[in-house]
Design a protein around this motif. Structure first.
Motif, PDB file in Angstrom:
ATOM      1  N   GLN A  29      -1.009   2.140   3.268  1.00  0.00           N
ATOM      2  CA  GLN A  29      -1.119   2.380   4.864  1.00  0.00           C
ATOM      3  C   GLN A  29      -0.133   3.316   5.514  1.00  0.00           C
ATOM      4  O   GLN A  29      -0.322   4.049   6.465  1.00  0.00           O
ATOM      5  CB  GLN A  29      -0.647   0.851   5.249  1.00  0.00           C
ATOM      6  CG  GLN A  29      -1.811   0.101   5.567  1.00  0.00           C
ATOM      7  CD  GLN A  29      -1.568  -1.426   6.059  1.00  0.00           C
ATOM      8  OE1 GLN A  29      -0.620  -1.731   5.984  1.00  0.00           O
ATOM      9  NE2 GLN A  29      -2.875  -2.052   6.394  1.00  0.00           N
ATOM     10  N   PRO A  30       1.491   3.550   4.988  1.00  0.00           N
ATOM     11  CA  PRO A  30       2.203   4.424   5.633  1.00  0.00           C
ATOM     12  C   PRO A  30       1.646   5.591   5.581  1.00  0.00           C
ATOM     13  O   PRO A  30       1.964   6.554   6.495  1.00  0.00           O
ATOM     14  CB  PRO A  30       3.476   4.170   4.856  1.00  0.00           C
ATOM     15  CG  PRO A  30       3.385   2.759   3.960  1.00  0.00           C
ATOM     16  CD  PRO A  30       2.023   2.569   3.907  1.00  0.00           C
ATOM     17  N   GLY A  31       0.977   5.878   4.320  1.00  0.00           N
ATOM     18  CA  GLY A  31       0.504   7.355   4.241  1.00  0.00           C
ATOM     19  C   GLY A  31      -0.416   7.490   5.347  1.00  0.00           C
ATOM     20  O   GLY A  31      -0.470   8.723   5.755  1.00  0.00           O
ATOM     21  N   ASP A  32      -1.152   6.679   5.500  1.00  0.00           N
ATOM     22  CA  ASP A  32      -2.442   6.630   6.644  1.00  0.00           C
ATOM     23  C   ASP A  32      -1.842   6.988   8.082  1.00  0.00           C
ATOM     24  O   ASP A  32      -2.372   7.700   8.808  1.00  0.00           O
ATOM     25  CB  ASP A  32      -3.207   5.483   6.771  1.00  0.00           C
ATOM     26  CG  ASP A  32      -4.163   5.427   5.478  1.00  0.00           C
ATOM     27  OD1 ASP A  32      -4.059   6.047   4.980  1.00  0.00           O
ATOM     28  OD2 ASP A  32      -4.585   4.130   5.191  1.00  0.00           O
ATOM     29  N   GLU A  33      -0.745   6.470   8.370  1.00  0.00           N
ATOM     30  CA  GLU A  33      -0.154   6.591   9.474  1.00  0.00           C
ATOM     31  C   GLU A  33       0.481   7.968   9.804  1.00  0.00           C
ATOM     32  O   GLU A  33       0.560   8.349  10.918  1.00  0.00           O
ATOM     33  CB  GLU A  33       0.922   5.406   9.793  1.00  0.00           C
ATOM     34  CG  GLU A  33       0.582   3.968  10.238  1.00  0.00           C
ATOM     35  CD  GLU A  33       1.581   2.989  10.390  1.00  0.00           C
ATOM     36  OE1 GLU A  33       1.274   2.036  10.729  1.00  0.00           O
ATOM     37  OE2 GLU A  33       2.667   3.179   9.814  1.00  0.00           O
ATOM     38  N   THR A  34       1.032   8.191   8.641  1.00  0.00           N
ATOM     39  CA  THR A  34       1.698   9.988   8.901  1.00  0.00           C
ATOM     40  C   THR A  34       0.517  10.954   8.953  1.00  0.00           C
ATOM     41  O   THR A  34      -0.517  10.802   8.690  1.00  0.00           O
ATOM     42  CB  THR A  34       2.354  10.099   7.583  1.00  0.00           C
ATOM     43  OG1 THR A  34       1.807   9.973   6.637  1.00  0.00           O
ATOM     44  CG2 THR A  34       3.804   9.239   7.961  1.00  0.00           C
ATOM     45  N   ARG A  73      -2.249 -10.186  -4.393  1.00  0.00           N
ATOM     46  CA  ARG A  73      -0.759  -9.604  -4.207  1.00  0.00           C
ATOM     47  C   ARG A  73      -0.970  -7.948  -4.668  1.00  0.00           C
ATOM     48  O   ARG A  73      -0.437  -7.092  -4.037  1.00  0.00           O
ATOM     49  CB  ARG A  73       0.084 -10.140  -5.378  1.00  0.00           C
ATOM     50  CG  ARG A  73       1.358 -10.510  -4.420  1.00  0.00           C
ATOM     51  CD  ARG A  73       2.154 -11.395  -5.655  1.00  0.00           C
ATOM     52  NE  ARG A  73       2.305 -12.718  -5.194  1.00  0.00           N
ATOM     53  CZ  ARG A  73       2.007 -13.637  -6.091  1.00  0.00           C
ATOM     54  NH1 ARG A  73       2.288 -13.247  -7.392  1.00  0.00           N
ATOM     55  NH2 ARG A  73       2.294 -15.040  -5.745  1.00  0.00           N
ATOM     56  N   GLN A  74      -1.633  -7.690  -5.741  1.00  0.00           N
ATOM     57  CA  GLN A  74      -1.819  -6.318  -6.139  1.00  0.00           C
ATOM     58  C   GLN A  74      -2.409  -5.498  -5.074  1.00  0.00           C
ATOM     59  O   GLN A  74      -2.024  -4.638  -4.562  1.00  0.00           O
ATOM     60  CB  GLN A  74      -2.517  -6.337  -7.459  1.00  0.00           C
ATOM     61  CG  GLN A  74      -2.413  -5.046  -8.398  1.00  0.00           C
ATOM     62  CD  GLN A  74      -1.333  -4.631  -8.781  1.00  0.00           C
ATOM     63  OE1 GLN A  74      -0.488  -5.279  -9.026  1.00  0.00           O
ATOM     64  NE2 GLN A  74      -0.909  -3.209  -8.761  1.00  0.00           N
ATOM     65  N   SER A  75      -3.616  -6.085  -4.563  1.00  0.00           N
ATOM     66  CA  SER A  75      -4.242  -5.194  -3.779  1.00  0.00           C
ATOM     67  C   SER A  75      -3.617  -5.025  -2.301  1.00  0.00           C
ATOM     68  O   SER A  75      -3.551  -3.948  -1.689  1.00  0.00           O
ATOM     69  CB  SER A  75      -5.547  -5.915  -3.461  1.00  0.00           C
ATOM     70  OG  SER A  75      -5.516  -7.224  -2.871  1.00  0.00           O
ATOM     71  N   LEU A  76      -2.760  -6.132  -1.833  1.00  0.00           N
ATOM     72  CA  LEU A  76      -2.102  -6.309  -0.910  1.00  0.00           C
ATOM     73  C   LEU A  76      -0.866  -5.153  -0.983  1.00  0.00           C
ATOM     74  O   LEU A  76      -0.806  -4.170  -0.034  1.00  0.00           O
ATOM     75  CB  LEU A  76      -1.236  -7.401  -0.656  1.00  0.00           C
ATOM     76  CG  LEU A  76      -1.204  -7.905   0.787  1.00  0.00           C
ATOM     77  CD1 LEU A  76      -2.550  -8.272   1.224  1.00  0.00           C
ATOM     78  CD2 LEU A  76      -0.460  -9.271   0.794  1.00  0.00           C
ATOM     79  N   LYS A  77      -0.398  -4.912  -2.214  1.00  0.00           N
ATOM     80  CA  LYS A  77       0.958  -3.897  -2.480  1.00  0.00           C
ATOM     81  C   LYS A  77      -0.028  -2.609  -2.405  1.00  0.00           C
ATOM     82  O   LYS A  77       0.591  -1.526  -1.632  1.00  0.00           O
ATOM     83  CB  LYS A  77       1.383  -4.190  -3.968  1.00  0.00           C
ATOM     84  CG  LYS A  77       2.881  -4.094  -3.793  1.00  0.00           C
ATOM     85  CD  LYS A  77       3.423  -4.204  -5.380  1.00  0.00           C
ATOM     86  CE  LYS A  77       3.720  -5.534  -5.816  1.00  0.00           C
ATOM     87  NZ  LYS A  77       4.199  -5.863  -7.041  1.00  0.00           N
ATOM     88  N   GLU A  78      -0.983  -2.448  -2.934  1.00  0.00           N
ATOM     89  CA  GLU A  78      -1.608  -1.139  -3.104  1.00  0.00           C
ATOM     90  C   GLU A  78      -2.053  -0.627  -1.621  1.00  0.00           C
ATOM     91  O   GLU A  78      -1.691   0.389  -1.089  1.00  0.00           O
ATOM     92  CB  GLU A  78      -3.093  -0.999  -3.671  1.00  0.00           C
ATOM     93  CG  GLU A  78      -2.783  -1.087  -5.252  1.00  0.00           C
ATOM     94  CD  GLU A  78      -3.839  -1.403  -6.022  1.00  0.00           C
ATOM     95  OE1 GLU A  78      -5.046  -1.360  -5.266  1.00  0.00           O
ATOM     96  OE2 GLU A  78      -3.905  -1.443  -7.292  1.00  0.00           O
ATOM     97  N   ARG A  79      -2.334  -1.546  -0.720  1.00  0.00           N
ATOM     98  CA  ARG A  79      -2.835  -1.388   0.579  1.00  0.00           C
ATOM     99  C   ARG A  79      -1.578  -0.927   1.346  1.00  0.00           C
ATOM    100  O   ARG A  79      -1.805   0.101   2.225  1.00  0.00           O
ATOM    101  CB  ARG A  79      -3.395  -2.609   1.392  1.00  0.00           C
ATOM    102  CG  ARG A  79      -4.492  -2.181   2.409  1.00  0.00           C
ATOM    103  CD  ARG A  79      -5.148  -3.353   3.058  1.00  0.00           C
ATOM    104  NE  ARG A  79      -5.555  -4.270   2.545  1.00  0.00           N
ATOM    105  CZ  ARG A  79      -6.195  -5.465   2.990  1.00  0.00           C
ATOM    106  NH1 ARG A  79      -5.663  -5.743   4.102  1.00  0.00           N
ATOM    107  NH2 ARG A  79      -6.712  -6.414   2.061  1.00  0.00           N
ATOM    108  N   ARG A  80      -0.597  -1.654   1.048  1.00  0.00           N
ATOM    109  CA  ARG A  80       0.774  -1.439   1.874  1.00  0.00           C
ATOM    110  C   ARG A  80       1.351  -0.127   1.622  1.00  0.00           C
ATOM    111  O   ARG A  80       1.732   0.783   2.289  1.00  0.00           O
ATOM    112  CB  ARG A  80       1.710  -2.425   1.450  1.00  0.00           C
ATOM    113  CG  ARG A  80       2.417  -2.991   2.788  1.00  0.00           C
ATOM    114  CD  ARG A  80       3.377  -3.909   2.460  1.00  0.00           C
ATOM    115  NE  ARG A  80       3.236  -5.495   2.860  1.00  0.00           N
ATOM    116  CZ  ARG A  80       3.309  -6.434   2.154  1.00  0.00           C
ATOM    117  NH1 ARG A  80       3.990  -6.346   1.015  1.00  0.00           N
ATOM    118  NH2 ARG A  80       2.924  -7.746   2.621  1.00  0.00           N
ATOM    119  N   SER A  81       1.181   0.186   0.378  1.00  0.00           N
ATOM    120  CA  SER A  81       1.600   1.706  -0.313  1.00  0.00           C
ATOM    121  C   SER A  81       0.812   2.912   0.422  1.00  0.00           C
ATOM    122  O   SER A  81       1.298   3.883   0.490  1.00  0.00           O
ATOM    123  CB  SER A  81       1.860   1.657  -1.648  1.00  0.00           C
ATOM    124  OG  SER A  81       0.244   1.536  -2.354  1.00  0.00           O
TER     125      SER A  81
END
Lengths: 343, 516
Positions: free
Chosen positions: B511-516, B501-509
């Motif tokens: 990812q948006p940065g990567d897209e921008t 869950r932790q790693s998922l959360k980190e990835r999610r947080s």
């Protein structure tokens, strides 16, 4: 060809001893003491034994029937008779009949059967009966006759019967005229009123080393007791430690204050001490089981007897001492389990 | 001053001691000692039980119809050590079937039934040629192969006992000839008539255990047996001196006479008499450096080593008030008891109980179809008068006679009370396990309480309770371990989940940065 047999469990040769034979031998051993008792106090003793035995057997039969136990078999073990005789020997020769009845009721019904019958009584039945009548009928229980040789008894057979049945003093006599305090009673009253033991011992109730008459009765009880020891019906531990502790403590007290303490001989040869040591405190049912336990038990009875005689409210203390030690017996047993083989 | 136990044990037999309690019983031995020891006749059938020793039943090595020679192995057992049962005579195997087997439980069991051919022909025998120089282990193995068990009654394989003794380096071998139970006279007759065999067996046993000394303990009332034994001992020692073969210490065999008092022949009681020591609870005599063997066992050992003969026969006393001509017979194992009784004149009219063993510790048989077994030292027939109780059972009056006679220093009355009330732990604390079931307490009880019977019952109950307890403990431990295991696995899973869950959360947080 093959022959079949009934089976059974080892050992296959049955015991030949029986409770009845144990009890019978106790009764035989009492004979010399009872005869000595008659010699000094007249036929009243036999009357008391007869009365107590009748009541004991009647009550025993009734209780066995009530408890739905085989009556005849129960009577044949003679245990009720032993209780009756031991109880009767503690009564004054002319005690009225209801004393024997009350005593036997408490001994047989309450102390024996209500606790579960033969082998289950916590307290010595004879002593329970005796203590109850001692407390309920203090007046009658102190009316002892003076010890005298046969022929000079103050009350004859017929007068004794009449007196026991009516509850009054023998015809034409007053209690004061014929009854006499026991040696222990005399001693107690004397010491309490400030007399020295030597002064008290000048009274006619005293003999050579104990009470007049009493000392010889004690000897004959001891003889019966030694026979029981020889027959291995009783073990030596209780009589030896009981008499031993009385002698030892009595000696200490005597040396400390010979004025207010009688000699140990006086203690041993008056009252019920010898009877108690060989016949009452040795009751196996209400006593201790192991040999070490018996040593403690006997010593306890001896010490308590002396304590009651010296400071208690009654001249003799054997009965109370036995009952108190009966209470302590299970506890003593718990701490005196012998070390078994290999441990 | 008291020596350490083992050192004092080494002084065995130098002076005699007493054990606690015991009884002087009328021994009635003379009735069966009047006629000489004789061999029993060959019966039409022999019934050899597969269970006649401590442990599990043996498994048969033969099949019906097979021919066997005397002394051939017919069954093999594995417990407590491997060993054999042997054909008591030559003949054919009639069947392997259920039959009365003289077991204390009274139950039937498998027996090898042999039809004798009448020739009584031995198989090839292999004696140990020179036992004085043979290795002790060879002797012990040979004794094991011969199927020898303790013939005093314990029927524990002798070779196992010898190995235990050898492992613990014993110093004293005690040959027990103190046959204390009434009526039984088989050991006395054996010593009287075959003394040399007993002495030879004792010497062999001493070599097999490498003990420094051997004591042959007999009762002081065995007059003639004692004399003959002493004579045989003297002859043996003169002989071995002559041969110059006393290196193995045969000089050290001595005869000791002990006072006749029941149960003196009990192993632990005899040891106490000879050494003044009690065998500590939970230990064996070998822990004190002592080993006891019965005289009959010694004789059987002599046969096995000197002649190579396995154990197929023994001396048995046929006696009692219910038998016409009491005697001692040398009987083949498997001989039906009815046959033995017949050879002793048959039953008297009032015969009422048939016992294997003595009156104190023997057990009753329900029929005389039961066969001779290795443990059978005596067949006793009692009459009605012997066994009839004169009085009914009454409550205990705590007279203490039972405690006075108890050789194990127990309080039988207390034990009886504990067991009756189901207080088995208390009974055990009061020493129930030390009870040897000698029956002394029963014998003196004025209330006729079957004390020994209560103790046997109590012991069985206590064993069962202990087993149940240990089973319950085991089940609980398993359950707890399982719970712990499951909890740990669960925790691990939770941790993994949390990490994920932790790693998922980190990835999610991230990812948006990567897209921008």
């Amino acid at each position: 060809m093959t022959r079949r047999f009934d089976t059974g469990f080892a050992p296959h040769i049955p015991a030949r001893a029986s409770v009845a034979s144990v009890m019978r031998q106790v009764l035989y051993a009492l004979i010399p003491g009872v005869l000595a008792h008659c010699w000094y106090f007249g036929p009243g003793v036999l009357l008391q034994i007869l009365l107590a035995s009748l009541f004991a057997v009647g009550l025993e039969a009734a209780m066995l029937r009530l408890r739905r136990r085989p009556v005849l078999q129960g009577l044949q073990d003679f245990s009720a008779l032993v209780t009756a005789v031991l109880f009767a020997l503690c009564l004054p020769p002319l005690a009225p009949w209801w004393i024997a009845l009350t005593g036997m009721f408490f001994a047989i019904v309450i102390a024996k059967h209500l606790y579960g019958g033969l082998g289950h009584n916590v307290f010595n039945p004879a002593m329970v009966g005796y203590v109850v009548v001692l407390i309920c009928f203090p007046q009658s229980m102190t009316q002892w006759l003076p010890a005298a040789a046969p022929g000079s008894w103050s009350v004859g057979l017929w007068d004794s019967i009449a007196s026991v049945l009516s509850g009054g003093p023998p015809a034409t006599l007053q209690w004061d005229a014929i009854s006499q305090a026991t040696p222990l009673d005399t001693l107690r009253t004397g010491v309490n009123s400030g007399m020295t033991v030597d002064e008290i011992r000048a009274a006619p109730v005293f003999g050579d080393f104990g009470g007049l008459g009493w000392e010889w009765i004690a000897n004959w009880y001891a003889l019966g007791g030694l026979w029981l020891l020889w027959r291995r019906i009783i073990s030596w531990q209780v009589p030896v430690t009981m008499i031993g502790s009385v002698v030892l403590l009595g000696l200490l007290a005597y040396f400390a204050d010979p004025g207010s303490n009688p000699s140990p001989m006086q203690h041993v040869f008056s009252g019920a001490l010898v009877l108690g040591a060989f016949f009452i405190a040795t009751d196996p049912v209400s006593g201790c089981a192991s040999n070490r336990g018996r040593l403690v038990f006997g010593a306890g009875v001896g010490i308590l007897t002396l304590v009651i005689r010296r400071w208690g409210g009654y001249p003799d203390g054997v009965a109370f001492a036995v009952l108190m030690m009966n209470m302590a017996a299970p506890l003593i047993d718990r701490y005196t389990v012998p070390r078994c083989y290999g441990k | 001053m008291r020596l350490p136990a083992r050192e004092q044990a080494e002084l065995a037999g130098q002076r005699l001691y007493h054990f606690h309690g015991g009884l002087r019983l009328r021994h009635n031995k003379e009735v069966s000692c009047r006629s000489p020891l004789r061999r029993s006749r060959l019966p039409p059938r022999l019934y050899v039980p597969l269970l006649q020793h401590a442990g599990e039943p043996a498994s048969a090595l033969v099949v019906p119809g097979q021919l066997v020679l005397k002394g051939e192995a017919i069954a093999r057992f594995e417990q407590p050590v491997a060993g054999f049962l042997h054909a008591p005579t030559s003949g054919s195997i009639a069947a392997i079937a259920r039959h009365a087997i003289s077991h204390p439980s009274g139950q039937e069991g498998l027996a090898v039934i042999i039809r004798p051919d009448g020739r009584d022909q031995w198989c090839a025998l292999q004696p140990v040629v020179d036992w004085q120089t043979a290795e002790p282990i060879t002797l012990r193995q040979k004794i094991g192969e011969a199927g020898i068990v303790g013939l005093g009654g314990a029927v524990f394989p002798t070779s196992a006992k010898l190995s235990d003794a050898h492992d613990k380096t014993i110093h004293t071998l005690i040959i027990n000839g103190a046959e204390c139970e009434p009526w039984i006279s088989c050991d006395e007759m054996l010593m009287r008539e075959q003394a040399a065999r007993v002495i030879a067996g004792a010497a062999i046993l001493q070599r097999a255990t490498e003990a420094r000394q051997t004591l042959i303990a007999i009762e002081d009332q065995m007059g003639e047996a004692g004399e003959r034994l002493q004579a045989a001992l003297d002859a043996f020692q003169a002989n071995s001196r002559h041969d110059g073969r006393n290196a193995s210490g045969q000089e050290q065999i001595r005869m000791v006479k002990v006072t006749t008092i029941y149960p003196e022949g009990g192993e632990r009681q005899l040891i106490q008499v000879l050494t003044g020591l009690e065998v500590p609870a939970g230990q064996r005599p070998t822990d004190l450096g002592l080993l006891c063997q019965n005289v009959a066992t010694a004789a059987a050992v002599a046969d096995a080593i000197l002649e190579g003969k396995p154990l197929v026969e023994r001396v048995v006393t046929i006696t009692g008030s219910g038998v016409h001509q009491p005697a001692n017979l040398l009987a083949l194992l498997g001989t039906p008891i009815s046959d033995l009784i017949e050879q002793c004149g048959g039953y008297r009219q009032d015969a009422a109980r048939l016992l294997l063993g003595g009156p104190m510790m023997g057990y009753a048989l329900s029929s005389d179809a039961n066969p001779m077994i290795k443990a059978a030292n005596c067949v006793l027939v009692l009459n009605h008068a012997d066994i009839a109780a004169e009085h009914p059972e009454l409550p205990c009056i705590r007279c203490g006679e039972c405690a006075r006679v108890c050789p194990s220093i127990l309080l039988p009355q207390q034990l009886q009370w504990d067991i009756r009330n189901g207080l088995l732990a208390d009974a055990s604390a009061h020493g129930l396990d030390a009870c040897i079931e000698c029956g002394c307490c029963d014998f003196v009880c004025p209330s006729q309480i079957p004390l020994t019977q209560w103790f046997r019952f109590g012991k069985a109950q206590w064993q069962q309770q202990l087993q149940e307890q240990s089973a319950a403990t085991l089940a609980r431990q398993r359950f707890e371990a399982r719970e712990l295991r499951l909890a740990a696995a669960d925790q691990q899973r939770q941790q993994k989940l949390a990490q994920k869950r932790q790693s998922l959360k980190e990835r999610r947080s991230r990812q948006p940065g990567d897209e921008t």
